[in-house]
Design an enzyme around this catalytic site. Structure first.
Site, PDB file in Angstrom:
ATOM      1  N   ARG A 294       0.810  -1.218   0.000  1.00 30.88           N
ATOM      2  CA  ARG A 294       0.000   0.000   0.000  1.00 30.88           C
ATOM      3  C   ARG A 294       0.847   1.274   0.000  1.00 30.88           C
ATOM      4  NH1 ARG A 294      -5.072   0.115   2.462  1.00 30.88           N
ATOM      5  NH2 ARG A 294      -4.491  -1.711   3.689  1.00 30.88           N
ATOM      6  N   CYS A 362     -25.811  -1.963  -8.722  1.00 33.13           N
ATOM      7  CA  CYS A 362     -27.129  -2.146  -8.119  1.00 33.13           C
ATOM      8  C   CYS A 362     -27.018  -2.619  -6.682  1.00 33.13           C
ATOM      9  CB  CYS A 362     -27.918  -3.145  -8.956  1.00 33.13           C
ATOM     10  SG  CYS A 362     -28.340  -2.427 -10.524  1.00 33.13           S
TER      11      CYS A 362
END
Ligand code: LLP
Length: 432
Positions: A294, A362
């Protein structure tokens, strides 16, 4: 004003990354778009390996954890800096092979490597395989015997350290699916067996306590525990463990209030602890490996989206809907992660609005973030979400059959495509 120094505003009032206008990038390559700043990646790698040289006499290797962000171009950049690579699947390993990455600098991870993966790793000659469990040791012994090979291995150890981070990304505690436990004697029994194996060579021990950690103390504690175990192995089995891999996990700045310690401080402190402990325990200094992911890729990246709709719900909230979402950045829906965002074509303006940035999938939980300070955003604007270089592209999916975005690298004021945007035909390419 912005969370990292490589971001700026040009005379048009547009956000720039590495000196490149993000609106031009959006126009040229489309959105959603991942943009990676090559200089940020290179600087971070250099800061890690320079500190390894300065505080640990260069007796170590920095292995970039490619799970944070992997593509062939990223592998080439890491290789050109002379650093190593942590891969965690045959896919990440294959990417490195195809990019021409030097295999002797690759560490192969995974808590459940398949025989196919182990076979491939032995065949391509990875530098070492980090063995997670006793079944894997047995399977690897068999596979390497068949090939008359003797791969180097490390053992992944759970040092029993509880790092202060999100539960889903903690890995050092005994209740973890990763690695051999120390407390139960499992790790020692495995070492006893491995030192007598003919077709593997135990060269090191590994631990990784978690991710997005800001404190240095848990890393120091983990190093002490690991060195204690190395001393026990030497004293009781007469076997010298040459390498100590302390994993990754260094936290980055996602929001202004985050204040990660500089990598230099981490390496200085951990090197000091390792040297002091080794002297006290009477063991030789191990070669040190670290696996930052990261902290190398995260701050280098931004994601650009186009706003489709602004929906104000009086007294409740304002939704700004963008053309991506959880398919290209699942971190909010997984961990409730927070990000800083900017309207890239209004980057010089104040962020007076408070909005929820919503994706197009959705799912009601498909958000980039809630209650985010932002310039007034409306349909057609471009939004940049910052510090998305790690665990965004690498965790992206085709949910709702969305096409994965392109990845562009910027360097010296220029942009180049590193990963093409998926086409509709890519979406159906395996359908029969
Ligand atoms: N080494 C090992 C063995 C690891 O498991 C990891 C990350 C690293 C190194 C690199 O850690 P880093 O420096 O990137 O923190 N998807 C989550 C993060 C999962 C980290 C998994 N292991 C997220 O988006 O926050």
């Amino acid at each position: 004003m912005f969370i990292s120094d490589n971001l700026g505003v040009n005379t048009e009032g547009n956000l720039t990354i590495g000196g490149v206008d993000t609106i031009e990038l959006a126009n040229e390559f489309g959105t959603p778009l991942y943009v990676m700043d090559e200089q940020v990646i290179r600087n971070s790698l250099r800061r890690f390996h320079d500190s390894m040289n300065k505080y640990y006499n260069g007796n170590g290797e920095v292995h970039y954890a490619s799970k944070a962000f992997s593509c062939m171009e990223m592998c080439r950049i890491v290789a050109s800096e002379g650093d190593g690579l942590d891969v965690v699947s045959i896919g990440e390993l294959y990417t490195a092979v195809k990019a021409g990455f030097p295999m002797e600098k690759v560490g192969f991870h995974g808590n459940n490597k398949t025989d196919e993966e182990l076979d491939f790793a032995v065949k391509v000659g990875v530098g070492h395989i980090i063995v997670d469990n006793i079944d894997e040791l047995h399977r690897l012994e068999k596979i390497s015997a068949e090939k008359s090979a003797q791969p180097n291995i490390m053992f992944r150890i759970k040092p029993g350290i509880d790092a202060h981070t999100h539960d889903f990304v903690k890995t050092g505690q005994i209740d973890s699916k990763f690695g051999f436990a120390l407390e139960t004697g499992e790790a020692f029994e495995a070492v006893k067996e491995a030192v007598n194996c003919k077709n593997v060579k135990l060269i090191g021990l590994h631990c990784h306590i978690g991710s997005q950690i800001f404190d240095i103390a848990p890393f120091e504690e983990a190093a002490k525990v690991m060195l204690g175990f190395i001393a026990k192995i030497k004293n009781e089995l007469g076997y010298v463990i040459e390498g100590l891999n302390l994993g990754g996990g260094f936290g980055i700045k996602y929001l202004n209030e985050h204040d990660p310690k500089p990598f230099e401080v981490y390496l200085e402190k951990v090197s000091e602890v390792v040297k002091t402990e080794c002297a006290a325990l009477g063991i030789k200094l191990p070669k040190m490996f670290i696996e930052p992911g990261r902290s190398i890729a995260g701050p280098a990246g931004i994601t650009l989206y186009t706003v489709g709709a602004r929906k104000e719900i009086p007294g409740i909230r304002t939704y700004i809907s963008v053309d991506g979402g959880m398919a290209d950045n699942p971190r909010y829906i997984l961990y409730g992660s927070e990000y800083d965002a900017v309207v890239a074509n209004k980057a010089g303006e104040e962020r007076k609005d408070r909005v929820t940035i919503a994706g197009k999938c959705c799912e009601s939980g498909d958000l980039i973030g809630e209650n985010m300070p932002l310039q007034y955003a409306e349909s057609g604007d471009i939004i940049a979400v910052c510090a998305t270089g790690a665990y965004n592209y690498s965790m992206s999916s085709n949910y709702n059959r969305l096409q994965k975005p392109a990845v562009v690298f910027v360097n010296n004021g220029k942009a180049r495509l590193a990963v093409k945007r998926e086409t509709l035909d890519d979406i159906i390419r395996n359908d029969i």
